[in-house]
Design an enzyme around this catalytic site. Structure first.
Site, short mmCIF file in Angstrom:
data_model
loop_
_atom_site.label_atom_id
_atom_site.label_comp_id
_atom_site.label_asym_id
_atom_site.label_seq_id
_atom_site.Cartn_x
_atom_site.Cartn_y
_atom_site.Cartn_z
N HIS A 56 -4.64 4.05 -1.86
CA HIS A 56 -4.46 3.52 -3.21
C HIS A 56 -3.63 4.46 -4.07
CE1 HIS A 56 -6.67 -0.24 -3.53
NE2 HIS A 56 -7.69 0.28 -2.88
N ARG A 95 0.82 -1.20 0.00
CA ARG A 95 0.00 0.00 0.00
C ARG A 95 0.87 1.27 0.00
NH1 ARG A 95 -5.80 -0.32 -0.41
NH2 ARG A 95 -6.35 -2.48 0.09
N HIS A 116 -12.80 -0.77 -4.66
CA HIS A 116 -13.74 0.30 -5.01
C HIS A 116 -13.73 0.58 -6.51
CE1 HIS A 116 -14.29 1.22 -0.75
NE2 HIS A 116 -15.18 2.13 -1.08
N HIS A 161 -5.70 -5.91 3.00
CA HIS A 161 -5.48 -6.67 1.77
C HIS A 161 -4.64 -5.81 0.84
CE1 HIS A 161 -8.83 -4.24 0.12
NE2 HIS A 161 -9.52 -4.62 1.18
#
Length: 582
Positions: A533, A378, A450, A443
Site C-alpha cells: 500500500h 499496487r 486494513h 484487489h
C-alpha cells in the site's frame, strides 16, 4: 423492501458503468487519442491476474482489461469466470470484487461514502509516496527503537535525507499532510508515523500492540504482553521472519506474481526458520509489523485494545456517566448509585460487539472504492512501471515519459533499491522488495481494507472511551485513567531481551486518543512496510472508515429512548464532534 433493493442495485451498476466510461488515471485526458486512452487505462490500473507482456510489464492484450472492467461494472460474480481471460499462471482468485454492491440496514451503505482521487501519475505526491514505500522496504529489519531523535542509526537518517530531497510539501499544501519539523522535513522521530494527533509522541509502536491486561484470576500483568479473553489468553508476540527475506526482486519472479501465480507457502520454505525452532518476540521492526498485518484476523488489534481497556477499567466517555449502569445519577438533590444496570446498554458487551461489527461494513465500502471507482495499481506494479519505463516509453510515450521522470524525481532512492536488490539475492532492478511471497492481495490498492477497518473500529473505541485518559502507574497498577496527583506517566517498548520496559523518560504522557490513533497508523502503515500500500491509501481510507462508524453511531443514538445518549468524538483530523440524542 426487496424490490427497492433490487432497483437500487441496478442503479448502482448503471452509475458504475457511467463512471467507468469517464475514468482516467493519469493527468493527460484521453480526448479520443488511442495512445492516451491506453496509457490512462492500462499504465496506472490494477491488472494483477491478467496476462502480462514480458517486454513491457503491461498487460498482453488490452481486450482482457476491457473485459475485466466490464465484469466489474456487471456486478455479478459469474462474469469474472465467464468473460475474463485470466493468465495461464493465475492461481489466486480476485477478492470479493462485487462486495461493494451489497447493502446494510444500519449505517451508511457501501456506496454512500467515498474517497477523493488518489495521487495522479506525474504528481509530486505520487513520486514522494512511492519513495516512502521503497524506503520502508530498505528499513524492514531496522529496530523501531532507532526511529527516534537519539536512535543514532545511519540507515534511518539516510532514508530521511533521501526523502527530504524529493520535491514535495509535507504540510499538506500539495496533498496529504505528514508529520514534519519546523523546516518541513521528516526526521527519524517523525518519519512514517502517520498524521493524526498523538502519533508522534512516545514509542513508534502503539501500546495496544505490546501490553496486556490482568486475568480474571488476578494473575499476570500489563507488561507481560498477554491479552486476556475472559479465562483465556493471547500472547502479543509475533513469529520472527528471517531477516532479509524479501521477494519479487527479479523480473521473472515479479512477472509470475503479476500474472496471478501463488508462491505463498507459509513457513514451508523456512520463512520463519525451521518449524521446531520458530521464535516469537514483541513487534520490534517493520518486518515484524508486516508479519502482523499479513496474518491478522481483521479486527483483532482493536478487539485486543478494547479488552485491554476494559481490563484496566479505563473511563468511558464522560457523557456516559449518567447512562444506565454507568456512574451515578441525580435523584431528589442527591447523587446516588444507580439501581438499574446497563449490561446490554453502554456496558462491556455493547462496546465489544460494536467494535467488531463495523469491520464488515468497512470492508464492503472499501471494495466499492477499490473495484468500482479507483481500481488503482499496487506499489509492486508501479515499481514495475519504473523498472520497465524505457520499454513502456517505446509503446506509450506519454505514460513511459512519466515513469522515467518519476525515477528521476526519486533517483537517490531507486539507486539505493537497485543496489539493495543486487546485493540481496535479486538483480539490479528498481523492483520493490516485498515482504510477502505472493506480493499484494488480489484487489486494487485504493482504498486500503486494513486502514478502512482501522478507521471504523478505532472510531468506535474513541467514541466510547474517554480519550483524554493518560497511561500512568500508581499504587493500583498501570492503566489508562483520568490523571490524578501521584500518577506517574509510563510508556513501554521491548528491550534487547524482549521484555517490555518503561521508556518514557519524563516525556509527555501518552493519551488514549494518541495511542488509538497510533494503533490505526501502525496497522495501516504496516501494510506499506510490506510493500502492498501507499500513504494515501492509509490517509483517506482511515477517514472513510471513520465516516462509516459515525453513521452507525448516529443511527444507534436514535434508537435508545431510555437514556440521554450523547458522546464526544475526536476525529483523525483533530476535530471534536458530538453524537447523540440530548
Amino acid at each position: 423492501m426487496t424490490d427497492y433493493r433490487i432497483n437500487k442495485a441496478q442503479e448502482v451498476r448503471n452509475l458504475a458503468a457511467k463512471k467507468a466510461a469517464d475514468r482516467v488515471h493519469i493527468r493527460h485526458q484521453a480526448n479520443g487519442d488511442e495512445e492516451r486512452y491506453a496509457s490512462a487505462n492500462y499504465a496506472m490500473s490494477f491488472t494483477k491476474g491478467l496476462e502480462h507482456d514480458p517486454a513491457t510489464g503491461l498487460i498482453q492484450d488490452p481486450e482482457h482489461y476491457r473485459n475485466f472492467r466490464s465484469a466489474i461494472d456487471n456486478g455479478m460474480v459469474d462474469a469474472f469466470t465467464e468473460n475474463v481471460a485470466a493468465s495461464n499462471d493465475k492461481a489466486r482468485p480476485w477478492e470479493a470484487p462485487t462486495a461493494g454492491l451489497a447493502y446494510d440496514l444500519q449505517g451508511p451503505d457501501s456506496q454512500a461514502v467515498t474517497m477523493p482521487p488518489a495521487p495522479a501519475l506525474g504528481s509530486s505526491e505520487l513520486a514522494y509516496e512511492m519513495a516512502e514505500v521503497y524506503e520502508l522496504a530498505l528499513l524492514r529489519d531496522v529496530n523501531f527503537s532507532l526511529f527516534s531523535e537519539d536512535g543514532d542509526n545511519s540507515a534511518v537518517e539516510e532514508s530521511c535525507e533521501r526523502l527530504n530531497e524529493v520535491a514535495y510539501a509535507l504540510d499538506g499544501s500539495e496533498g496529504r499532510s505528514r508529520l514534519h519539523n519546523s523546516n518541513r522535513e521528516v526526521t527519524p522521530a517523525l518519519v512514517f508515523r502517520g498524521s493524526s494527533p498523538g502519533v508522534g509522541v512516545g514509542p513508534y509502536v502503539s501500546q495496544f500492540l505490546l501490553i496486556g491486561n490482568p486475568s480474571v484470576a488476578g494473575d499476570g500483568s500489563v507488561t507481560d504482553g498477554v491479552v486476556r479473553y475472559g479465562p483465556l489468553q493471547v500472547n502479543q508476540r509475533v513469529p520472527v521472519a528471517l531477516e532479509g527475506a524479501d521477494f519479487m526482486t527479479d523480473r521473472a519472479q515479479w512477472l509470475s506474481v503479476q500474472n496471478g501465480a501463488d508462491p505463498q507457502t507459509g513457513n514451508a520454505d523456512g520463512l520463519f526458520g525451521p518449524a521446531n525452532q520458530v521464535t516469537r518476540r514483541f513487534i520490534s521492526t517493520p518486518r515484524d509489523l508486516a508479519t502482523y498485518v499479513h496474518y491478522d484476523a481483521l479486527y483483532q488489534a482493536y478487539l485486543n485494545a478494547c479488552l485491554i481497556l476494559i481490563g484496566m477499567k479505563a473511563p468511558f466517555d464522560p457523557g456516559f456517566d449518567a447512562l444506565s449502569g454507568r456512574g451515578t445519577m441525580h435523584t431528589s438533590g442527591a447523587d446516588v448509585d444507580r439501581q438499574a444496570g446497563g449490561f446490554a446498554l453502554w456496558g462491556d458487551p455493547h462496546i465489544l460487539t460494536l467494535v467488531t461489527e463495523v469491520a464488515t461494513r468497512a470492508l464492503k465500502a472499501v471494495r466499492f472504492q477499490k473495484f468500482n471507482n479507483h481500481i488503482r495499481l499496487r506499489p509492486e506494479a508501479l515499481a514495475g512501471r519504473i523498472e520497465y519505463a524505457n520499454a513502456i516509453n517505446g509503446v506509450f510515450p506519454i505514460a513511459g515519459s512519466e515513469f522515467l521522470q518519476m525515477e528521476q524525481d526519486i533517483h537517490q532512492t531507486t539507486a539505493e533499491v537497485r543496489m539493495f536488490n543486487a546485493q540481496n539475492g535479486g538483480t539490479d532492478t528498481a523492483l520493490l522488495p516485498m515482504a510477502f511471497q505472493e506480493g499484494s492481495p488480489m484487489h486494487p490498492s485504493y482504498g486500503a481494507g486494513h486502514a478502512t477497518v482501522a478507521g471504523a473500529c478505532i472510531t468506535i473505541l474513541k467514541a466510547f472511551f474517554d480519550t483524554s485518559a493518560v497511561l500512568v502507574q500508581n499504587a493500583s497498577g498501570i492503566s489508562f485513567k483520568r490523571y490524578e496527583g501521584g500518577d506517574v506517566p509510563v510508556a513501554y517498548a521491548p528491550d534487547q531481551n524482549d521484555a517490555l520496559v518503561d521508556v518514557l523518560n519524563d516525556a509527555a504522557p501518552l493519551t488514549l486518543e494518541g495511542e488509538l490513533n497510533k494503533l490505526a497508523a501502525n496497522i495501516s502503515i504496516g501494510r506499506n512496510m510490506a510493500g502492498v500500500h501507499y500513504y494515501s491509501d492509509y490517509y483517506d481510507s482511515l477517514r472513510m472508515g471513520e465516516e462509516i462508524a459515525i453513521g452507525i453511531l448516529e443511527e444507534q443514538a436514535l434508537c435508545y429512548p431510555t437514556d440521554h445518549f450523547v458522546m464526544s468524538l475526536p476525529t483523525f483530523d483533530g476535530d471534536v464532534i458530538r453524537i447523540g440524542r440530548p
